[in-house]
Design an enzyme around this catalytic site. Structure first.
Site, PDB file in Angstrom:
ATOM      1  N   CYS A  11      45.762  44.065  30.695  1.00 55.96           N
ATOM      2  CA  CYS A  11      47.210  43.427  30.287  1.00 55.96           C
ATOM      3  C   CYS A  11      48.128  43.989  31.160  1.00 55.96           C
ATOM      4  CB  CYS A  11      47.516  43.493  28.833  1.00 55.96           C
ATOM      5  SG  CYS A  11      46.413  43.114  27.707  1.00 55.96           S
ATOM      6  N   ARG A  37      47.674  40.424  35.722  1.00 55.37           N
ATOM      7  CA  ARG A  37      47.068  41.343  34.991  1.00 55.37           C
ATOM      8  C   ARG A  37      46.344  40.692  33.677  1.00 55.37           C
ATOM      9  NH1 ARG A  37      47.741  46.677  36.545  1.00 55.37           N
ATOM     10  NH2 ARG A  37      46.943  47.349  34.484  1.00 55.37           N
ATOM     11  N   TRP A  82      45.306  39.518  28.477  1.00 56.17           N
ATOM     12  CA  TRP A  82      43.873  39.044  28.653  1.00 56.17           C
ATOM     13  C   TRP A  82      43.198  39.383  27.538  1.00 56.17           C
ATOM     14  CZ3 TRP A  82      38.878  41.085  29.133  1.00 56.17           C
ATOM     15  CH2 TRP A  82      38.192  40.164  30.156  1.00 56.17           C
ATOM     16  N   ASN A 108      48.209  48.052  26.096  1.00 63.44           N
ATOM     17  CA  ASN A 108      47.142  47.600  27.177  1.00 63.44           C
ATOM     18  C   ASN A 108      46.111  48.895  26.895  1.00 63.44           C
ATOM     19  OD1 ASN A 108      45.864  47.006  29.389  1.00 63.44           O
ATOM     20  ND2 ASN A 108      47.122  48.306  30.836  1.00 63.44           N
ATOM     21  N   GLY A 109      45.037  48.356  26.595  1.00 66.90           N
ATOM     22  CA  GLY A 109      43.918  49.267  26.259  1.00 66.90           C
ATOM     23  C   GLY A 109      43.180  48.643  25.019  1.00 66.90           C
ATOM     24  N   GLU A 483      29.867  38.527  49.745  1.00 68.99           N
ATOM     25  CA  GLU A 483      31.417  38.534  49.885  1.00 68.99           C
ATOM     26  C   GLU A 483      32.147  36.970  49.647  1.00 68.99           C
ATOM     27  OE1 GLU A 483      33.908  40.114  48.473  1.00 68.99           O
ATOM     28  OE2 GLU A 483      35.677  39.218  49.224  1.00 68.99           O
ATOM     29  N   LYS A 487      34.046  34.846  46.819  1.00 66.48           N
ATOM     30  CA  LYS A 487      35.389  34.172  46.913  1.00 66.48           C
ATOM     31  C   LYS A 487      35.291  32.590  46.560  1.00 66.48           C
ATOM     32  CE  LYS A 487      37.568  36.803  47.271  1.00 66.48           C
ATOM     33  NZ  LYS A 487      37.047  38.238  47.424  1.00 66.48           N
ATOM     34  N   GLU A 490      34.841  32.694  42.787  1.00 68.08           N
ATOM     35  CA  GLU A 490      35.642  32.910  41.668  1.00 68.08           C
ATOM     36  C   GLU A 490      37.045  31.958  41.900  1.00 68.08           C
ATOM     37  OE1 GLU A 490      37.583  36.837  42.187  1.00 68.08           O
ATOM     38  OE2 GLU A 490      37.430  36.968  44.098  1.00 68.08           O
ATOM     39  N   HIS A 506      11.614  33.684  51.342  1.00 71.44           N
ATOM     40  CA  HIS A 506      10.872  34.568  50.375  1.00 71.44           C
ATOM     41  C   HIS A 506      11.341  33.971  49.013  1.00 71.44           C
ATOM     42  CE1 HIS A 506       9.240  37.353  52.855  1.00 71.44           C
ATOM     43  NE2 HIS A 506      10.502  37.575  53.533  1.00 71.44           N
ATOM     44  N   LYS A 601      43.232  40.881  37.703  1.00 73.66           N
ATOM     45  CA  LYS A 601      43.461  41.771  39.044  1.00 73.66           C
ATOM     46  C   LYS A 601      42.585  42.946  38.800  1.00 73.66           C
ATOM     47  CE  LYS A 601      44.302  42.162  43.232  1.00 73.66           C
ATOM     48  NZ  LYS A 601      43.219  41.569  44.243  1.00 73.66           N
TER      49      LYS A 601
HETATM   50  O1  M6R Z   1      40.660  47.273  42.500  1.00 70.99           O
HETATM   51  P1  M6R Z   1      39.327  47.090  42.942  1.00 70.99           P
HETATM   52  O2  M6R Z   1      39.052  46.823  44.530  1.00 70.99           O
HETATM   53  O3  M6R Z   1      38.503  48.349  42.293  1.00 70.99           O
HETATM   54  O4  M6R Z   1      38.632  45.665  42.339  1.00 70.99           O
HETATM   55  C1  M6R Z   1      37.167  45.750  42.181  1.00 70.99           C
HETATM   56  C2  M6R Z   1      36.718  44.119  41.781  1.00 70.99           C
HETATM   57  O5  M6R Z   1      37.095  44.027  40.450  1.00 70.99           O
HETATM   58  C3  M6R Z   1      37.300  43.110  42.734  1.00 70.99           C
HETATM   59  O6  M6R Z   1      37.196  43.453  43.941  1.00 70.99           O
HETATM   60  C4  M6R Z   1      37.043  41.820  42.280  1.00 70.99           C
HETATM   61  O7  M6R Z   1      35.549  41.877  42.602  1.00 70.99           O
HETATM   62  C5  M6R Z   1      37.870  40.773  43.128  1.00 70.99           C
HETATM   63  N1  M6R Z   1      38.296  39.698  42.090  1.00 70.99           N
HETATM   64  C6  M6R Z   1      36.964  39.860  43.998  1.00 70.99           C
HETATM   65  O8  M6R Z   1      38.001  39.140  44.700  1.00 70.99           O
END
Ligand code: M6R
Length: 606
Positions: A11, A37, A82, A108-109, A483, A487, A490, A506, A601
Site C-alpha cells: 500500500c 503502490r 492493495w 502498510n503491512g 521479458e 510486458k 501484464e 520440443h 509496483k
Molecule cells: O522492484 P523490483 O525490480 O525488485 O521488482 C521485481 C518485479 O516485481 C518487477 O520487475 C515486476 O515483474 C514488474 N511488474 C515487471 O514489469
C-alpha cells in the site's frame, strides 16, 4: 516474533504535519503519486478544530479532487490500498479509527497476530467495523491511552504487541503530532525547512514521489524505529527501547519532472522513451568500484544472482554476458527459489541482488539467507535508501530516476547495462564495455524517434485482437523473449509466452496455427543462423512472423522491426520495441498500462 518477511501488503501511506493549513489537500495530492503502490481504494484522515474527519472510498485516488479536503488543517494522513485482509469495500479502506474516532491509523503491512488481538479487544467491549487486521491498531492505542495520555508512548506500546512487518502512521485528537513506526515496510521522512517559499513541516511517506514537489531533503526511518513530529521538530526513536536515534538529512537527486508524466499520456511510455538517457546514467559508474566488484567476483567461491520478475530477466541476460564476455560462470536464481540454494552458500560466496524498488520481499529473503551463511551481498538497485540498499554490504545504483509504471522498462536496461559493465571488467576490458554501451546509447537515441514509435503502434493495431502471442530468442535474446512476454501479459492481458528458439520443437510448436503472431528476437551473433531457422519453422506452420533484429531476414520475417546492430548489447536494444508494442497493445485494448489489474509496483509479499 518482532520482524518477519512472511507477509506484508502493498500500500501507499502518506502523512503531513506542519505550518501549512491545507494538510488534507497536500496528502491527497501526494497520494496520487503513490497510487502505483495500490489502487483498490483510498482514504484520508485530517484534524479540523480538534476533531478527526475521515473520508474514504473504493476506486482510485486519481479520480478524487484535492479540493474536497480544503478545510483548515495542519495534520493529515492518507492511504491507497492493495487489498489483502478483507475485500475491496469502503469499510475496509484505510484510515481506521477507534469507536469514538479519536485515533486514526493508516497501515502498510500485515499484523499477523491480529486475530488473537481482536478477540481480546472484543472481550473488552471494542466494536469493529471492518475485516482488516489494521483496525486492531487504533483500538490498542486507545487501550494504552487509558494508562497515560502520552500518545507516542501509546503507539510504541501498541506496536510492541504486533507480530509482522508493517509501517504505520497515527494521529490522535489529544495532540497535534504525527507518529510513525516501521518494522520492514518502507517509510521516509521529507523535511521542509522554513524559507520564504516553504513553511516548516514534515512529510512521512512510503516513497519519495509523495512529497517530491515540496522537498528533496529526506531522513530515512530504519526498521525497528519510530518518529514523532509536531511539524516544528522531529524525534527518531528505537521502537523497542524508546531511546533517541540520531539522523542525517540527505538530499536526494530525483527531480519533480522525473517523477511526473509531463507530455506523455502514461508513465510507461515516458519511461520507455527515457531510455535514451537512463542507460547513459547507469553506466556512469566509478571505474574503480566496478573493478573492485569484478575482483570480488573473481575471488568468490560461487557468485549468485537473485532477483524477481523483470529484474530476474536482467540477471538471466547477465549470465550470458558473464559467459560470452568474461568466460565466467555465475548462478542465476529467481529470488523466490533462492531458499533452496542455501546449501551452496559459503562465507566466501557472493550474492548479487538486483531490484528496481529495493523493496521486493523475495529478494530481501534471499539476502537474509545469504547473511545466515556469512556470504557477502552486493545490491544493484534504483531506489536509494530502499531496504535492499540498506541491507546490502555494497550497492550500485542504476540511477534511472523514479520508475512509476508498474511495468518495469528503463530499470531493466539500466540493470543490464551495469551487469554488462561488470562482465567487461571481469574480462579486464572495462573501457571496451563502456564504449560499447555508450555507442548503444547513441543508437537507441536515433532509434527512438516518433516515426519508429508510430510504426510499432501500427503493428499493434494489426495484432491487438489476437488471443495468443509467442516470442522466441536464443542466447541473450532468450531472456528478452521471456521479458517481452511479461510486458505484454501484464499490461495488455493478451496471453503471451516466451521460449528459447531451440525449445520450439520440443513442445511449444504444437500451439502454432494459421495467423498466430510470433516475434523472433534476433541479433548479429553466434546463434543468428539458428534463430532464423526457428523463424522458418514457425512460418512453415502458418505463423505471422515478426522479426526484431538488425537484418531483414527474408523470407523468414513477414514483418521486420529494425533495431541497430549492438553486438553484446543487443538485448538492450531488442527489448525496447517490445516494450513499445506491449504499451500500444494495452492502450488499444482500452487498458491502463500504468496500473494493470491485480498488480502493484513494489511487491512486498512473499
Ligand atoms: O522492484 P523490483 O525490480 O525488485 O521488482 C521485481 C518485479 O516485481 C518487477 O520487475 C515486476 O515483474 C514488474 N511488474 C515487471 O514489469
Amino acid at each position: 516474533m518482532y520482524f518477519s518477511l512472511e507477509y506484508a501488503n502493498m500500500c501507499g501511506i502518506f502523512g503531513y504535519v506542519g505550518k501549512r493549513a491545507d494538510a488534507g489537500c497536500i496528502v491527497v495530492r501526494g497520494l496520487k503519486n503513490l497510487e502505483y503502490r495500490g489502487y483498490d481504494s483510498w482514504g484520508v484522515a485530517y484534524q479540523v478544530n480538534g476533531s478527526i474527519l475521515v473520508k474514504k472510498d473504493v476506486g482510485r485516488i486519481s479520480a478524487v479532487s484535492a479540493d474536497l479536503f480544503s478545510n483548515a488543517s495542519n495534520l493529515a494522513l492518507a492511504h491507497t490500498r492493495w487489498a489483502t485482509h478483507g475485500g475491496v469495500t469502503q469499510l475496509n479502506a484505510h484510515p481506521h479509527t477507534n469507536e469514538d474516532g479519536t485515533v486514526a491509523v493508516v497501515h502498510n503491512g500485515i499484523i499477523e497476530n491480529f486475530q488473537e488481538l481482536k478477540e481480546d479487544l472484543l472481550k473488552r467491549g471494542h466494536l469493529f467495523l471492518s475485516e482488516t487486521d489494521t483496525e486492531v491498531i487504533p483500538h490498542l492505542i486507545e487501550e494504552e491511552l487509558r494508562s497515560s495520555d502520552d500518545f507516542a508512548l501509546a503507539v510504541r506500546k501498541a506496536c510492541m504487541r504486533f507480530q509482522g512487518r508493517f509501517a504505520i502512521l497515527a494521529m490522535h485528537t489529544g495532540s497535534q503530532t504525527l507518529v510513525a513506526a516501521r518494522t520492514g515496510s518502507p517509510l521516509i521522512v521529507g523535511v521542509s525547512k522554513e524559507t520564504a517559499d516553504h513553511p516548516q513541516g514534515y512529510f512521512i511517506a512510503s516513497d519519495i514521489p509523495a512529497f517530491i514537489e515540496h522537498t528533496r531533503l529526506v531522513q530515512y526511518i530504519d526498521d525497528g524505529e519510530m518518529v514523532v513530529t509536531d511539524g516544528n521538530s522531529i524525534l527518531f526513536m528505537d521502537l523497542k527501547t524508546g531511546e533517541e536515534r540520531p539522523k542525517r538529512e540527505v538530499e536526494i537527486q530525483w527531480t519533480i519532472e522525473q517523477a511526473q508524466k509531463g507530455k506523455y499520456a502514461h508513465y510507461m511510455l515516458k519511461e520507455i522513451m527515457e531510455q535514451k538517457e537512463s542507460i547513459a546514467r547507469a553506466i556512469n559508474q566509478e571505474e574503480e568500484e566496478i573493478e573492485t566488484i569484478a575482483k570480488a567476483i573473481r575471488s568468490a567461491r560461487g557468485t549468485f544472482l537473485a532477483a524477481s520478475g523483470t529484474a530476474h530477466k536482467a540477471c538471466m541476460a547477465a549470465e550470458y554476458f558473464f559467459s560470452v564476455i568474461a568466460e565466467h560462470h555465475v548462478n542465476v536464481v529467481s529470488a523466490c527459489e533462492f531458499k533452496l540454494y542455501h546449501h551452496f552458500l559459503k562465507p566466501e560466496s557472493l550474492l548479487i541482488v538486483v531490484s528496481q524498488s529495493g523493496e521486493t520481499a523475495d529478494v530481501l529473503e534471499a539476502i537474509k539467507i545469504a547473511r545466515s551463511k556469512g556470504s557477502k551481498v552486493l545490491a544493484i538497485v534504483n531506489v536509494q535508501g530502499s531496504t535492499i540498499d540498506r541491507e546490502a554490504d555494497y550497492t550500485l545504483y542504476i540511477n534511472a530516476g523514479p520508475e512509476r509504471g508498474v511495468a518495469s522498462t528503463k530499470a531493466l536496461t539500466g540493470q543490464m547495462a551495469v551487469l554488462m559493465l561488470i562482465a567487461y571488467a571481469l574480462k579486464g576490458a572495462l573501457r571496451e564495455g563502456k564504449q560499447l554501451l555508450l555507442d548503444t546509447v547513441a543508437q537507441i537515441n536515433d532509434m527512438l524517434n516518433p516515426r519508429y514509435v508510430e510504426r510499432i503502434e501500427h503493428l499493434a493495431e494489426k495484432i491487438r485482437q489476437k488471443n495468443d502471442l509467442y516470442i522466441i530468442g536464443r542466447g541473450w535474446n532468450y531472456p528478452m523473449a521471456l521479458e517481452s512476454a511479461i510486458k505484454i501479459k501484464e499490461v495488455s492481458y493478451i496471453h503471451a509466452e516466451g521460449f528459447a528458439g531451440g525449445e520450439l520443437k520440443h513442445g511449444p510448436i504444437a500451439l502454432i496455427e494459421e495467423g498466430v503472431p510470433c516475434v523472433v528476437l534476433a541479433g548479429n551473433d553466434e546463434v543468428a543462423v539458428d534463430i532464423v531457422s526457428n523463424a522458418l519453422e514457425l512460418k512453415a506452420r502458418g505463423a505471422y512472423v515478426i522479426g526484431v533484429g538488425p537484418a531483414r531476414r527474408r523470407p523468414a520475417f513477414d514483418e521486420w522491426i529494425k533495431v541497430p546492430d549492438a553486438g553484446a548489447a543487443q538485448p538492450l536494444v531488442n527489448i525496447i520495441p517490445m516494450q513499445i508494442l506491449a504499451y500500444f497493445l494495452a492502450v488499444q485494448r482500452g487498458k491502463d498500462p500504468d496500473m494493470p489489474r491485480n498488480l502493484a509496483k513494489s511487491v512486498t509479499v512473499k
